[in-house]
Design an enzyme around this catalytic site. Sequence first.
Site, short mmCIF file in Angstrom:
data_model
loop_
_atom_site.label_atom_id
_atom_site.label_comp_id
_atom_site.label_asym_id
_atom_site.label_seq_id
_atom_site.Cartn_x
_atom_site.Cartn_y
_atom_site.Cartn_z
CB CYS A 382 -23.44 -27.84 32.85
SG CYS A 382 -24.22 -26.38 32.13
CG HIS A 508 -26.98 -29.59 35.11
ND1 HIS A 508 -26.11 -29.33 35.82
CD2 HIS A 508 -27.21 -28.53 34.32
CE1 HIS A 508 -25.62 -28.01 35.69
NE2 HIS A 508 -26.58 -27.39 34.70
CD GLU A 510 -26.03 -32.12 37.95
OE1 GLU A 510 -25.49 -32.81 36.74
OE2 GLU A 510 -25.77 -30.93 38.08
N1 GLN Z 1 -22.67 -20.59 32.52
C1 GLN Z 1 -22.59 -21.36 31.67
C2 GLN Z 1 -23.85 -21.15 30.72
O1 GLN Z 1 -24.64 -20.46 31.13
C3 GLN Z 1 -23.06 -22.95 32.23
C4 GLN Z 1 -24.00 -22.92 32.90
C5 GLN Z 1 -23.87 -24.06 34.03
O2 GLN Z 1 -22.99 -24.63 34.35
N2 GLN Z 1 -25.24 -24.50 34.52
O3 GLN Z 1 -23.77 -21.59 29.47
#
Ligand code: GLN
Length: 533
Positions: A382, A508, A510
């Site tokens: 992410c 994600h 994970e």
């Molecule tokens: N802050 C980033 C976004 O909103 C990544 C979000 C995250 O890593 N879950 O796109």
Amino acid sequence: MTKYIFVTGGVISSLGKGIASASIGKILEARGLKVTLMKLDPYINVDPGTMNPYQHGEVYVTDDGAETDLDLGHYERFTKAKLTRFNNATTGQVYNAVISRERRGDYLGKTIQVIPHITAEIKDRIKKVAEVSAADIVLIEIGGTVGDIESLPFLEAARQFELDMGVANVLYIHLTLVPYIKVADEIKTKPTQHSVGTLREIGIQPDILICRTEKVLSEDIKEKISLFCNVRREAVIESRDVESIYQIPLEFKNQILDEIILNHFNLISKSSDLRNWEKNVVERVLNPKDKARIAVVGKYIGLQDAYKSIYEALIHGGIANNAKIELIKVDSEDIEKHGPCKFLNQVNGILVPGGFGSRGINGKVKAIQFARENKIPFLGLCLGMQCAVIEFARNVCGLRNANSTEINPKTKYPVISLLEEQKKVKGLGGTMRLGSYPCKVKKGTLAYKVYAKELIYERHRHRYEFNDKYKKLLEKKGMVFSGICLKRNLVEMVELRGHPYFIAVQSHPEFKSKPDAAHPLFREFITAALKNK
Ligand code: GLN
């Protein structure tokens, strides 16, 4: 008829109610029953999505895009249950629903009260989970500690449940702490007695006690607990500290907890089968053949729970490779101060997790540069992918100070930016790109080798996206865009040619890793890390 098990906790918080609930789910599943699990959270937030990780720990995301308590992660890792937004309810959601109904005039002039209206809404939510899941057994974990003001309506609803459904269909399990006092060399049962006393004042007599302890509980102690708490002797279960949380289902099974539960419900089922779990999870965790040192470079390093699913997924990757994972937790701000070498010199793999806001960003970018230049296996998740793009744009493509507009809205090179639809969003709660999305994996890439599939689904939780304007340039310089969300043409995965393992994803993964089925991105990451020793 669905059977319901309520799991409450007493004496102190952080006793591991979530893991205990998940483990109970596991041993019942091993008896051939279909289980689902639900968490009731007493806080007033509608969901944990807007909370700081230091307040709450990780926010776990379900396939249907709910931002939920991290205990749902334990439930999905231990069992086959498919969880949705219905599997987590908070005081905020419950009151929200009741108040909306009141405003619509649905209550026809009645006074709205905690009993019966709030408790009815709580019970309806539990029944909804039973209906949607079609499970034989619904486990309901009540957050907080017995005696808290906040959890009272949930406990009251749990009490009423037995009245509504009948004694043979409802079971209460209470988790307590049985402390060992070192100077006296004594194990103390009084806190458990008090905790059960408080529960009984509310009208709940626990059927089973799970006693957390650092020492073996003698027969005398168990009998004392049984007598004072009015719980049958065999239903006093010892839950001693163990090396790995994945041992807990086996510990419970050894004390025939599954049998005690089935007897209560008058259920007959096949004999227990936990062989795969025992052999392919527990034995492997306890007897690793190899070891990999993995650095996680984030900004919530101080809190174990902030990257819960990531740490677990790394352990799963280790299990798949017969290796122990030595976690090196690196604060990205320390890398900003002292450079990456001091912290990352000795590691076999580097992982940069998700996150929000600008604090520590440049440390993450430096860690990624270190991984790229030194050919250290790297996995970005992410924000970790967004940082990998920023790093490549800055250091390989010569786009000075390239950035995400989240970090610098005025950046000259916004390689990560907001989609038009996100620019319109006003509130913060539940408005990100959330939940499962399909992604097409490009053949001939590392991602394809890892997933061995062309169409994959991963869960998302972010606002910002890769900015397509920079795709051509980055591609020309060696970045490979190996995964694309087809309908919307969004970049979901990037990698680098000529690097042993450099892969970063907008999702994600994970959240979908399991101890007996490591997520392929983590499994292969650990394989690469072991090769890099
Ligand atoms: N802050 C980033 C976004 O909103 C990544 C979000 C995250 O890593 N879950 O796109």
